[in-house]
Write a protein that holds these residues in place. Structure first.
Motif, PDB file in Angstrom:
ATOM      1  N   GLU A 173      -6.199   2.595   0.384  1.00 18.14           N
ATOM      2  CA  GLU A 173      -6.000   3.820   1.145  1.00 18.14           C
ATOM      3  C   GLU A 173      -5.997   5.045   0.227  1.00 18.14           C
ATOM      4  O   GLU A 173      -6.537   6.096   0.572  1.00 18.14           O
ATOM      5  CB  GLU A 173      -4.680   3.705   1.892  1.00 18.14           C
ATOM      6  CG  GLU A 173      -4.617   4.660   3.055  1.00 18.14           C
ATOM      7  CD  GLU A 173      -3.520   4.274   4.015  1.00 18.14           C
ATOM      8  OE1 GLU A 173      -3.355   3.069   4.276  1.00 18.14           O
ATOM      9  OE2 GLU A 173      -2.835   5.188   4.498  1.00 18.14           O
ATOM     10  N   LYS A 225      -7.547   5.323  -2.531  1.00 17.34           N
ATOM     11  CA  LYS A 225      -8.933   5.533  -2.951  1.00 17.34           C
ATOM     12  C   LYS A 225      -9.700   6.260  -1.846  1.00 17.34           C
ATOM     13  O   LYS A 225     -10.424   7.225  -2.091  1.00 17.34           O
ATOM     14  CB  LYS A 225      -9.582   4.179  -3.256  1.00 17.34           C
ATOM     15  CG  LYS A 225     -11.003   4.304  -3.745  1.00 17.34           C
ATOM     16  CD  LYS A 225     -11.226   3.430  -4.940  1.00 17.34           C
ATOM     17  CE  LYS A 225     -12.475   3.872  -5.670  1.00 17.34           C
ATOM     18  NZ  LYS A 225     -12.669   3.194  -6.924  1.00 17.34           N
ATOM     19  N   ARG A 226      -9.515   5.787  -0.603  1.00 20.12           N
ATOM     20  CA  ARG A 226     -10.196   6.392   0.540  1.00 20.12           C
ATOM     21  C   ARG A 226      -9.811   7.870   0.653  1.00 20.12           C
ATOM     22  O   ARG A 226     -10.654   8.747   0.815  1.00 20.12           O
ATOM     23  CB  ARG A 226      -9.769   5.634   1.806  1.00 20.12           C
ATOM     24  CG  ARG A 226     -10.378   6.098   3.099  1.00 20.12           C
ATOM     25  CD  ARG A 226      -9.927   5.207   4.246  1.00 20.12           C
ATOM     26  NE  ARG A 226      -8.490   5.268   4.504  1.00 20.12           N
ATOM     27  CZ  ARG A 226      -7.896   6.257   5.183  1.00 20.12           C
ATOM     28  NH1 ARG A 226      -8.600   7.234   5.674  1.00 20.12           N
ATOM     29  NH2 ARG A 226      -6.590   6.250   5.364  1.00 20.12           N
ATOM     30  N   LYS A 262     -12.073  11.229   0.340  1.00 17.06           N
ATOM     31  CA  LYS A 262     -12.150  12.156   1.460  1.00 17.06           C
ATOM     32  C   LYS A 262     -11.683  13.559   1.055  1.00 17.06           C
ATOM     33  O   LYS A 262     -12.343  14.552   1.344  1.00 17.06           O
ATOM     34  CB  LYS A 262     -11.281  11.624   2.599  1.00 17.06           C
ATOM     35  CG  LYS A 262     -11.409  12.418   3.863  1.00 17.06           C
ATOM     36  CD  LYS A 262     -10.758  11.675   5.020  1.00 17.06           C
ATOM     37  CE  LYS A 262     -10.591  12.653   6.169  1.00 17.06           C
ATOM     38  NZ  LYS A 262      -9.409  12.354   6.958  1.00 17.06           N
TER      39      LYS A 262
END
Ligand SMILES: Nc1ncnc2c1ncn2[C@@H]1O[C@H](COP(=O)(O)OP(=O)(O)OP(=O)(O)O)[C@@H](O)[C@H]1O
Ligand SMILES: [Mg+2]
Lengths: 319, 367
Positions: free
Chosen positions: B175, B177-178, B182
């Motif tokens: 998460e 990393k995501r 983003k």
């Protein structure tokens, strides 16, 4: 914890409950004694054996608040009929309420002494806890040169019985005109409580992770803002506990109040026993004064009880 | 658009120097992971950048401007603490809104931003709760939300998922990393978990006792460790390191581990690549997968005896005895039956590293 309890555990539990009951009774007995005496008719206050069942009366409280004098002759029936109920209970005791020239009822010494107690205890508690909180925060969060020595020095002010310094304090106070003044007692009690407050609050402050303030510092707040917005709310429990202890100490203080004050700033503790000496002591009135005197601490402690319980187990449950 | 540069940073605690001449340049949008053992100075470095710790020498530059004399509040950097440090007396909403309240934003703006961050992190339904009612993973989300909401110049994270259990850690890693992909902000992430470092980092910074050891991509530090410390710190199971001597033998080079009777055969090119170090004290570094084991004798394979066999699920780690030294080899699971088996081993020259024992430095030999 084992869900199944052995018989020895149950036995231990029962013994513990009995012990708690015994201790509770021992502690409550004097309070019961005072409370019951405060509502007794005068002739039942000193019976041997003690009277347990009686018709409670409010007369001791009337007598506590009103200034009274001995009746030379009983009141006339008209006088008695015209008097309000609270005056009649005083007549019944063979006394009358003192009125001034305009017929206004005169207060006894008790209400003003009670007020003095409130003023001195509350002010000194606020001061001691406030200064203690700031000081403790400083000691807890910053590298203070000679921190251990300073803290020891602060504590050392409590290492001798305060009465030891009573005479020199009295002489100094007289020299600077602080005797029999509210300010004098407030300074005295604040000074006594401060060391205690600093130490207690330091313990609580140490328990508050400094990351909380650091997070606030990084989030764009000054240290002052972080202190008020983050540290103080977190320290509420500690502040409440410290305040209760300081308040009790200041409220109950007797020796200095006796020496340093005589009229204007006299607090309730030296006043109440002084009533014993004037004429035949009316123990019901003294009990009524003592009973009322117990109430503020009881109420204060009751209001803060949740904080106090948490304060007692603070540090024990975390980590 | 934020670059952070550390230049010659020194930090002492009393007489102890915990950061020694740290130089590091972090690019905009880069995800940097500070990796090192406990006590190596990772947190101190992070706190110095955040402004929670003063430094005793050097410069910290944000976008080229020295900030070491600025207060934390004026650096516009957000930090996620290892302990999360959510304010216990505030709701999740208040926690996230707290950094915004330090700014001159209106109530409506604050509300909008809190809700948008909450949506990104999928914690909208938690906003009314107190931190004490949250699970570890949710606390971590809130802590990240509090850091993100202000859109800081850079995000600092100090072992943000170190306190979570293994499964949750894996989830949160993905998460984070995501989120980084983003939101894209310059990030410095501290951990002592190399898997976390490998999976998150654009570049890994490896520290040891306050000294920067190596900066490089995860692949870089794994395949080309700059020194013995990095070689043994990165990678699991740990790289074999053994004193070795290199000699010339017929048309090839021979690498003898410790006091073994015979050496492993290496290409002759090793001699020239060692560049005169061949005579000095050398250490051979070889990861377990670089130690090749087979049952039948073959050219270049030395006969060895197996010792302990550690089954690790998808593979086994087998200790083999070479002279008086133990080398750990990685084999298919069940490849050797147990201790005391006679097998044949070789070292893959392409995976071998050579270090100068005195300085610990890699000699940069690649075969
Ligand atoms: N306030 C302090 N006063 C004195 N020494 C400190 C202080 N903070 C940290 N240290 C010491 O500095 C060294 C580096 O500490 P630091 O917290 O930066 O390590 P770390 O790499 O973050 O370790 P960990 O993985 O355990 O968090 C440690 O030896 C520590 O004991
Ligand atoms: Mg740390």
């Amino acid at each position: 914890m084992a869900a199944v309890r052995t018989s020895s555990e149950i036995g231990f539990n029962r013994a513990a409950i009995v012990a708690v009951l015994v201790v509770t009774i021992i502690f409550l007995a004097p309070i019961y004694w005072i409370a019951s005496t405060a509502f007794k008719p005068r002739n039942l206050a000193t019976t041997i054996p003690p009277t347990v069942v009686f018709q409670p009366e409010i007369s001791p409280f009337v007598k506590l608040f009103a200034k009274r004098s001995q009746l030379r002759s009983p009141p006339t029936p008209e006088e008695y009929a015209a008097a309000p109920w609270w005056e009649r209970v005083v007549f019944n005791g063979g006394e009358k309420i003192v009125r001034d020239g305009k017929g206004e009822v005169q207060w006894s010494g008790y209400p003003s002494r009670f007020m003095n107690s409130l003023i001195v205890a509350i002010t000194s508690t606020v001061l001691a806890v406030g200064m203690g909180t700031f000081t403790a925060y400083g000691f807890s969060r910053f590298r203070v040169k000679g921190e251990a020595d300073l803290l020891f020095f602060i504590l050392s002010t409590r290492m001798l019985p305060p009465v030891v310094v009573a005479i020199p304090m009295f002489l100094m106070y007289r020299a600077v005109g602080l005797n029999d003044s509210h300010l004098g007692l407030i300074i005295l009690y604040t000074a006594f409580n401060l060391s205690f407050s600093v130490w207690l609050m330091k313990g609580f402050m140490d328990e508050i992770p400094k990351e909380y303030e650091e997070a606030a510092l990084v989030d764009g707040y000054t240290r002052m803002e972080a202190f008020f917005k983050i540290v103080l709310p977190e320290a509420a429990t500690g502040i409440a506990a410290t305040a209760v202890f300081c308040f009790i100490t200041a409220w109950n203080e007797y020796a200095f109040a006796l020496i340093m004050t005589s009229r204007r700033a006299q607090t309730a503790p030296p006043f109440i026993p002084s009533q014993v000496g004037s004429g035949l002591p009316d123990w019901t009135v003294i009990a009524a004064g003592t009973f009322l005197f117990l109430l503020p601490v009881a109420i204060f402690t009751f209001l803060l009880r949740n904080h106090l319980l948490r304060g007692m187990s603070f540090g024990a449950i975390r980590k | 658009m934020t670059q952070i540069e550390l230049s010659g940073v020194q930090k002492y605690f009393g007489a102890v120097q915990v950061i020694k001449d740290l130089n590091l340049k972090i690019d905009d949008n880069e995800f940097i992971v500070l990796l090192g053992q406990s006590g190596c100075g990772k947190t101190t470095t992070l706190r110095a950048i955040a402004g929670l710790e003063t430094i005793d020498g050097g410069d910290i530059l944000i976008d080229g401007k020295p900030v070491q004399h600025l207060k934390a509040a004026d650096r516009d950097i957000a930090m996620v603490f290892q302990s999360f440090s959510l304010y216990p007396h505030m709701s999740v909403y208040e926690n996230i809104a707290f950094p915004l309240r330090a700014t001159r934003k209106s109530k409506a703006e604050i509300d909008q931003e809190v809700r948008s961050v909450a949506k990104t992190l999928q914690i909208t339904d938690l906003l009314a709760k107190k931190p004490s009612a949250l699970s570890g993973g949710d606390m971590q989300r809130v802590a990240i939300g509090r850091a993100l909401v202000r859109r800081p110049k850079a995000m600092l994270m100090d072992e943000p998922i170190g306190a979570l259990d293994a499964k949750l850690r894996e989830e949160m890693r993905a998460e984070i990393k995501r989120l980084h992909i983003k939101q894209g902000s310059t990030s410095i992430y501290v951990t002592h978990d190399q898997i976390e470092a490998m999976s998150l980092a654009d570049r890994i910074v490896i520290m040891h006792e306050g000294v920067l050891q190596q900066v490089g991509s995860p692949d870089d530090v794994y395949s080309h460790p700059a020194n013995l410390f990095v070689a043994q710190f990165v990678g699991s199971p740990v790289m074999n390191v053994a004193e070795a001597s290199v000699t010339e033998k017929a048309s090839a080079a021979s690498v003898t581990v410790g006091d073994a009777a015979t050496g492993f055969e290496f290409p002759r090119a090793l001699l020239s690549k060692l560049n005169g170090h061949a005579g000095g004290k050398l250490a051979l570094g070889i990861r377990p997968e670089g130690v090749i084991v087979r049952h039948e004798a073959a050219d270049g394979f030395l006969p060895v005896e197996t010792q302990i066999v550690e089954p690790l699920g998808s593979f086994d780690i087998v200790d083999i005895k070479v002279g008086s030294r133990m080398l750990r080899a990685r084999t298919k699971s069940g490849f050797v039956s147990g201790p005391g088996e006679r097998v044949f081993a070789r070292i893959d020259p392409a995976q071998a590293h050579f270090f100068d024992v005195a300085s610990g430095r890699s000699l940069g030999v690649r075969l």
